[in-house]
Design an enzyme around this catalytic site. Structure first.
Site, PDB file in Angstrom:
ATOM      1  CG  HIS A  19      -6.460 -13.602  26.884  1.00 33.99           C
ATOM      2  ND1 HIS A  19      -6.123 -14.762  26.229  1.00 33.99           N
ATOM      3  CD2 HIS A  19      -7.658 -13.222  26.366  1.00 33.99           C
ATOM      4  CE1 HIS A  19      -7.066 -15.069  25.339  1.00 33.99           C
ATOM      5  NE2 HIS A  19      -8.003 -14.140  25.406  1.00 33.99           N
ATOM      6  CG  HIS A  42      -5.873 -12.929  21.502  1.00 32.34           C
ATOM      7  ND1 HIS A  42      -6.710 -11.973  22.037  1.00 32.34           N
ATOM      8  CD2 HIS A  42      -5.038 -13.287  22.484  1.00 32.34           C
ATOM      9  CE1 HIS A  42      -6.391 -11.776  23.303  1.00 32.34           C
ATOM     10  NE2 HIS A  42      -5.387 -12.560  23.599  1.00 32.34           N
ATOM     11  CG  HIS A  92      -5.923 -19.250  23.027  1.00 29.18           C
ATOM     12  ND1 HIS A  92      -5.476 -18.287  22.165  1.00 29.18           N
ATOM     13  CD2 HIS A  92      -5.565 -18.844  24.268  1.00 29.18           C
ATOM     14  CE1 HIS A  92      -4.857 -17.330  22.853  1.00 29.18           C
ATOM     15  NE2 HIS A  92      -4.899 -17.652  24.143  1.00 29.18           N
ATOM     16  CD  GLU A 106      -1.732 -17.175  18.590  1.00 27.49           C
ATOM     17  OE1 GLU A 106      -1.420 -16.761  19.729  1.00 27.49           O
ATOM     18  OE2 GLU A 106      -0.920 -17.744  17.835  1.00 27.49           O
ATOM     19  CB  SER A 138      -2.030 -19.143  25.984  1.00 24.25           C
ATOM     20  OG  SER A 138      -1.169 -20.170  25.585  1.00 24.25           O
ATOM     21  CG  ASN A 139       2.024 -15.107  27.765  1.00 28.59           C
ATOM     22  OD1 ASN A 139       2.785 -14.729  28.644  1.00 28.59           O
ATOM     23  ND2 ASN A 139       0.962 -14.404  27.401  1.00 28.59           N
ATOM     24  CB  SER A 179      -1.493  -9.983  28.478  1.00 27.17           C
ATOM     25  OG  SER A 179      -1.599 -11.283  29.020  1.00 27.17           O
TER      26      SER A 179
HETATM   27 FE1  SF4 Z   1       2.763 -11.047  19.778  1.00 28.03          FE
HETATM   28 FE2  SF4 Z   1       3.134 -10.852  22.397  1.00 28.03          FE
HETATM   29 FE3  SF4 Z   1       1.473 -12.699  21.436  1.00 28.03          FE
HETATM   30 FE4  SF4 Z   1       4.102 -12.925  21.112  1.00 28.03          FE
HETATM   31  S1  SF4 Z   1       2.978 -12.970  23.069  1.00 28.03           S
HETATM   32  S2  SF4 Z   1       2.561 -13.228  19.539  1.00 28.03           S
HETATM   33  S3  SF4 Z   1       4.745 -10.779  20.799  1.00 28.03           S
HETATM   34  S4  SF4 Z   1       1.211 -10.475  21.327  1.00 28.03           S
END
Ligand code: SF4
Length: 316
Positions: free
Chosen positions: A47, A81, A131, A133, A231-232, A275
């Site tokens: 993403h 994902h 999402h 994932e 998301s992260n 990402s």
């Molecule tokens: Fe894999 Fe990176 Fe997603 Fe963690 S953030 S699950 S290491 S792609």
């Protein structure tokens, strides 16, 4: 000439690309190198719009669904994902030469879902509806079979078949703290629920949030570089605010910087999602250096040495 205002920059470490993102991007590049353009990719490989447009320039074509791809012998990649079993079946039906760039840590969660299902346990997923994932992980079983929980409140209203025969999995990129609260609510309501052997929130998510939380209390302003649909990256902005940053923004790149945010700011915290390419962070540092008298502090809270192998067909 007026003197520049001083600005201290706290650079979070680790930040930026994780092993799963590195592998997924490299898979697209290697596929183009080995099999020529075009290479089709279902969904954004990761993403981030910059990653996507850089790969488009090299010959990748991004599509929303496999039905958007014409009949072809060229490689078709699944994004980091992960995908549902239906998508894999569709690719096989259409005889696509498909390559799976699903992060191995997402695949681990898919395997957990499969295992619980074989053991006849009902599976609850903690994650964000819609999402990519979550669609991929819940799609390991037929529609509606995996129950989705987004908040602590959802736990109270959850209808399960047998409270003593449950298991939960989580999205890999959630807030560590919020997820702990949801897990506590689940285990409170269902004391016999099966937990993952090793938690599903991945090392990269945990480390990046930890690094942000470490420096956020010192930051008047916190900037996270990352895409709005990442998301992260969103969780990093939230982590900065909850750990004490006075203000925090998530931006794609330097063009979205607003200098009015810097009024009265003495210390800037800076990080990036898993990402987001690091040159985008460097652009922000350069822009700050042009405008302010900057001092830099690299705050490395965790060292990382995780790498994932490429599939054999692309490794050579
Ligand atoms: Fe894999 Fe990176 Fe997603 Fe963690 S953030 S699950 S290491 S792609």
């Amino acid at each position: 000439m007026t003197e520049k205002t001083s600005l201290h920059i706290l650079l979070a470490g680790p930040r930026g690309f994780c092993a799963g993102v590195e592998r997924a991007i490299l898979m697209v590049e290697k596929a183009i190198e080995k099999f020529g353009a075009p290479v089709y990719v279902r969904h954004q490989i990761v993403h981030n719009p910059h990653v996507v447009s850089r790969l488009e320039e090299k010959g990748a074509i991004f599509v929303k669904q496999l039905s958007d791809i014409p009949d072809t012998q060229q490689p078709v990649l699944f994004s980091a994902h992960g995908v549902s079993k239906d998508v894999v079946a569709e690719a096989q039906e259409r005889n696509f030469f498909h390559l799976d760039a699903t992060c191995p840590l997402v695949t681990k969660v898919h395997r957990e879902v499969d295992l619980h299902d074989r053991l006849k346990r009902e599976v609850i997923m903690i994650g964000h509806a819609g999402h990519a994932e979550v669609l991929g992980t819940t799609g390991q079983l037929p529609p509606g079979q995996v129950l989705l929980v987004e908040t602590v409140n959802d736990v109270a209203t959850l209808q399960v078949k047998d409270p003593d025969n449950l298991a939960y999995v989580t999205q890999t990129t959630l807030s560590v703290d919020e997820t702990a609260d949801i897990i506590a609510a689940l285990t409170d309501r269902f004391p016999n629920i099966n937990a993952p052997k090793k938690e599903d929130i991945c090392y990269a998510t945990t480390n990046r949030q930890g690094a942000v939380k470490n420096i956020a209390p010192r930051a008047d302003l916190f900037i996270v570089v990352g895409a709005k649909n990442s998301s992260n990256s969103n969780r990093l902005k939230e982590a900065a605010l909850s750990a004490g940053a006075k203000n925090a923004y998530l931006i794609d790149d330097v063009t979205q910087l607003d200098w009015s945010w810097f009024e009265g700011v003495k210390t800037l915290g800076l990080s990036s999602g898993a990402s987001a390419p690091d040159d985008l962070v460097q652009d922000i540092i350069t822009a700050c250096q042009e405008r302010f008298a900057t001092t830099m502090e690299d705050v490395i809270v965790f060292e990382e040495d995780v790498t994932f192998n490429l599939p054999r067909i692309l490794a050579a």
